[in-house]
Design a protein around this motif. Structure first.
Motif, mmCIF file in Angstrom:
data_model
loop_
_atom_site.group_PDB
_atom_site.id
_atom_site.type_symbol
_atom_site.label_atom_id
_atom_site.label_comp_id
_atom_site.label_asym_id
_atom_site.label_seq_id
_atom_site.Cartn_x
_atom_site.Cartn_y
_atom_site.Cartn_z
ATOM 1 N N LEU A 279 0.819 -1.203 0.000
ATOM 2 C CA LEU A 279 0.000 0.000 0.000
ATOM 3 C C LEU A 279 0.855 1.256 0.000
ATOM 4 N N SER A 280 0.436 2.242 -0.761
ATOM 5 C CA SER A 280 1.085 3.553 -0.746
ATOM 6 C C SER A 280 0.001 4.618 -0.694
ATOM 7 N N THR A 281 0.306 5.725 -0.067
ATOM 8 C CA THR A 281 -0.681 6.787 0.113
ATOM 9 C C THR A 281 -1.052 7.438 -1.217
ATOM 10 N N LYS A 282 -2.355 7.565 -1.432
ATOM 11 C CA LYS A 282 -2.870 8.303 -2.585
ATOM 12 C C LYS A 282 -4.046 9.136 -2.093
ATOM 13 N N GLY A 283 -3.775 10.371 -1.724
ATOM 14 C CA GLY A 283 -4.811 11.208 -1.145
ATOM 15 C C GLY A 283 -5.311 10.614 0.152
ATOM 16 N N ALA A 289 -0.389 -1.891 -4.822
ATOM 17 C CA ALA A 289 0.642 -2.362 -5.755
ATOM 18 C C ALA A 289 1.086 -1.288 -6.739
ATOM 19 N N GLN A 290 1.145 -0.038 -6.258
ATOM 20 C CA GLN A 290 1.612 1.071 -7.085
ATOM 21 C C GLN A 290 2.634 1.879 -6.285
ATOM 22 N N PRO A 291 3.668 2.406 -6.928
ATOM 23 C CA PRO A 291 4.655 3.203 -6.202
ATOM 24 C C PRO A 291 4.071 4.531 -5.735
ATOM 25 N N LEU A 292 4.638 5.063 -4.678
ATOM 26 C CA LEU A 292 4.197 6.360 -4.172
ATOM 27 C C LEU A 292 4.466 7.438 -5.219
ATOM 28 N N ASN A 293 3.450 8.254 -5.468
ATOM 29 C CA ASN A 293 3.569 9.330 -6.445
ATOM 30 C C ASN A 293 3.362 10.663 -5.733
ATOM 31 N N VAL A 294 4.459 11.336 -5.406
ATOM 32 C CA VAL A 294 4.394 12.582 -4.642
ATOM 33 C C VAL A 294 3.666 13.666 -5.423
ATOM 34 N N GLU A 296 1.375 13.404 -7.672
ATOM 35 C CA GLU A 296 -0.058 13.125 -7.686
ATOM 36 C C GLU A 296 -0.695 13.482 -6.350
ATOM 37 N N ASN A 297 0.010 13.203 -5.255
ATOM 38 C CA ASN A 297 -0.505 13.546 -3.936
ATOM 39 C C ASN A 297 -0.577 15.059 -3.735
ATOM 40 N N GLU A 298 0.384 15.779 -4.277
ATOM 41 C CA GLU A 298 0.344 17.240 -4.195
ATOM 42 C C GLU A 298 -0.862 17.788 -4.941
ATOM 43 N N LYS A 299 -1.152 17.200 -6.085
ATOM 44 C CA LYS A 299 -2.303 17.623 -6.884
ATOM 45 C C LYS A 299 -3.607 17.311 -6.164
ATOM 46 N N ILE A 300 -3.685 16.128 -5.569
ATOM 47 C CA ILE A 300 -4.903 15.745 -4.834
ATOM 48 C C ILE A 300 -5.118 16.680 -3.655
ATOM 49 N N TRP A 301 -4.052 16.978 -2.906
ATOM 50 C CA TRP A 301 -4.177 17.852 -1.735
ATOM 51 C C TRP A 301 -4.778 19.202 -2.117
ATOM 52 N N LYS A 302 -4.346 19.745 -3.227
ATOM 53 C CA LYS A 302 -4.857 21.044 -3.678
ATOM 54 C C LYS A 302 -6.325 20.969 -4.092
ATOM 55 N N SER A 303 -6.776 19.795 -4.530
ATOM 56 C CA SER A 303 -8.149 19.666 -5.013
ATOM 57 C C SER A 303 -9.149 19.300 -3.914
ATOM 58 N N LEU A 304 -8.655 18.886 -2.746
ATOM 59 C CA LEU A 304 -9.553 18.499 -1.655
ATOM 60 C C LEU A 304 -10.253 19.719 -1.062
ATOM 61 N N TYR A 305 -11.481 19.497 -0.575
ATOM 62 C CA TYR A 305 -12.210 20.584 0.096
ATOM 63 C C TYR A 305 -11.614 20.867 1.472
ATOM 64 N N LEU A 327 -0.482 14.160 4.540
ATOM 65 C CA LEU A 327 0.311 15.288 5.025
ATOM 66 C C LEU A 327 1.759 14.876 5.288
ATOM 67 N N LYS A 328 1.962 13.653 5.724
ATOM 68 C CA LYS A 328 3.333 13.181 5.954
ATOM 69 C C LYS A 328 4.101 13.099 4.630
ATOM 70 N N VAL A 329 3.435 12.598 3.597
ATOM 71 C CA VAL A 329 4.069 12.525 2.273
ATOM 72 C C VAL A 329 4.477 13.916 1.808
ATOM 73 N N LEU A 330 3.573 14.875 1.974
ATOM 74 C CA LEU A 330 3.838 16.244 1.531
ATOM 75 C C LEU A 330 4.945 16.890 2.367
ATOM 76 N N TYR A 331 4.913 16.638 3.673
ATOM 77 C CA TYR A 331 5.920 17.195 4.576
ATOM 78 C C TYR A 331 7.321 16.694 4.211
ATOM 79 N N LYS A 332 7.436 15.394 3.981
ATOM 80 C CA LYS A 332 8.753 14.816 3.704
ATOM 81 C C LYS A 332 9.310 15.273 2.355
ATOM 82 N N ALA A 333 8.412 15.544 1.401
ATOM 83 C CA ALA A 333 8.865 15.923 0.060
ATOM 84 C C ALA A 333 9.108 17.418 -0.092
#
Length: 368
Positions: A279-283, A289-294, A296-305, A327-333
């Motif tokens: 498992l990897s974080t996606k929003g 079974a997918q690699p972490l995509n920073v 994509e997570n940045e894009k999702i964070w901006k689109s969340l309410y 938030l941890k993914v975003l913080y580390k990157a």
């Protein structure tokens, strides 16, 4: 880190024959929503009026005892964290109580509704749910089961009818609905595996409201042969057998890993712990079974309410913990120090809401 999130975020809410005259009345009825519009009787009043009419003494006592025992046993089974199917022994216990109820009260709401519940989403038993719905058209539990039935058989128009009822009557907490919208945004264009009523029906409401495309697969519904057949028609590969538990779900994900499935963070830890390494974080979901995509997570964070993060009710605070992996993914990157500090402060605020402030450094892997 993920084990901590399991502890604080898992919120798995795991909650008759007619006379000929009534059968004809039911057949002439149009929709439950129409009956509800015409007759605003409270659900509790309806249930009381349909409880074992005409029974008294030992017969009434036997009916009530069987009813209460069924409710107790069903709730225990329905809330099990590691499986959704009933064993033959568990099914036997439920059927024994139904047999007693049927002996004294086949015309009751409880007998019909419980008979359907005991089938564990068996669409062949829909006649019992129909009768229960006729007897108690204002009962939200009936609406949920009707919604599930029409979702399983793929009748979108009828599914929307019951979504509308649930929305109109404010059955779900506002914070739960707000969270569901952000989860749906995280899963848009994908396939999301969910667990339980409160993990699934608010997502269907959000899907209807936001108009976003996302395939939602409910683990509970996998116990239905009709549902499994519908998934097979969509080219999903199903594991052998029909006993749905943590192993079945793990196998389902593995067999369909090319579909880039996502998993709700609110699945019980019994399921998530078996999948942890894949498992990897996606929003607000986990991608399987997918690699972490920073990016994509940045894009999702901006689109969340993110409206739930400003709420202070207990439900909001519980669910806000599910924003921490993102938030941890975003913080580390993040390389910008001020932006990095902003992410840290958001995590800290969430932890304060659930009285876990002491976990901040451990979660963000900050050396003290």
């Amino acid at each position: 880190m993920r084990n901590f999130i399991y502890i604080v975020t898992v919120f798995c809410f795991c909650f008759a024959a007619f006379s000929q005259q009534n059968e004809e009345k039911f057949k002439n009825n149009t929709t439950i929503s129409n009956r509800l519009e015409k007759n605003e009787v409270e659900a509790d009043e309806e249930l009381e009026s349909n409880q074992a009419v005409g029974l008294e003494g030992s017969e009434l006592q036997a009916f009530e005892s069987a009813k209460n025992e069924f409710k107790f046993q069903y709730q225990l089974l329905h809330k099990q964290a590691a499986k959704k199917s009933f064993s033959s022994e568990e099914q036997k216990v439920l059927n024994q109580q139904l047999a007693v109820m049927g002996e004294y009260g086949k015309s009751t709401f409880e007998y019909n509704f419980f008979t359907y519940l005991a089938g564990n989403y068996d669409t062949a038993n829909f006649q019992f749910l129909e009768k229960a719905a006729f007897l108690a058209p204002n009962n939200p539990e009936v609406w949920e089961e009707m919604l599930a039935y029409y979702h399983i058989i793929g009748n979108t128009a009828k599914e929307n009818e019951f979504l509308k009822l649930l929305e109109k009557k404010n059955v779900y907490d506002a914070s739960l609905l707000a969270y569901a919208e952000d989860v749906l945004i995280s899963a848009q264009g994908g396939i999301l595996l969910t667990h339980g009523e409160k993990d699934t029906y608010p997502l269907l409401l959000a899907k209807k409201k936001l108009g976003l495309e996302a395939e939602i697969i409910n683990i509970d519904f996998l116990t239905s042969k009709t549902y499994r057949e519908a998934l097979a028609q969509k080219n999903f590969v199903l594991p052998e057998g029909a006993f749905v538990n943590t192993v079945y779900v793990k196998m389902f994900l593995s067999l369909n890993k090319e579909r880039q499935l996502q998993v709700a963070m609110t699945l019980p830890s019994d399921y998530l712990s078996l999948l942890d390494q894949q498992l990897s974080t996606k929003g607000l979901t986990y991608s399987y079974a997918q690699p972490l995509n920073v990016k994509e997570n940045e894009k999702i964070w901006k689109s969340l309410y993110k409206s739930i993060l400003s709420k202070e009710d207990q439900m909001a605070q519980r669910l806000s913990a599910n924003y921490i992996p993102l938030l941890k993914v975003l913080y580390k990157a993040e390389k910008n120090l001020s932006a990095k500090e902003a992410y840290k402060q958001k995590v800290e605020a969430i932890l304060q809401g659930i009285n876990r402030e002491d976990q901040l450094n451990k979660l963000l892997e900050i050396e003290e």
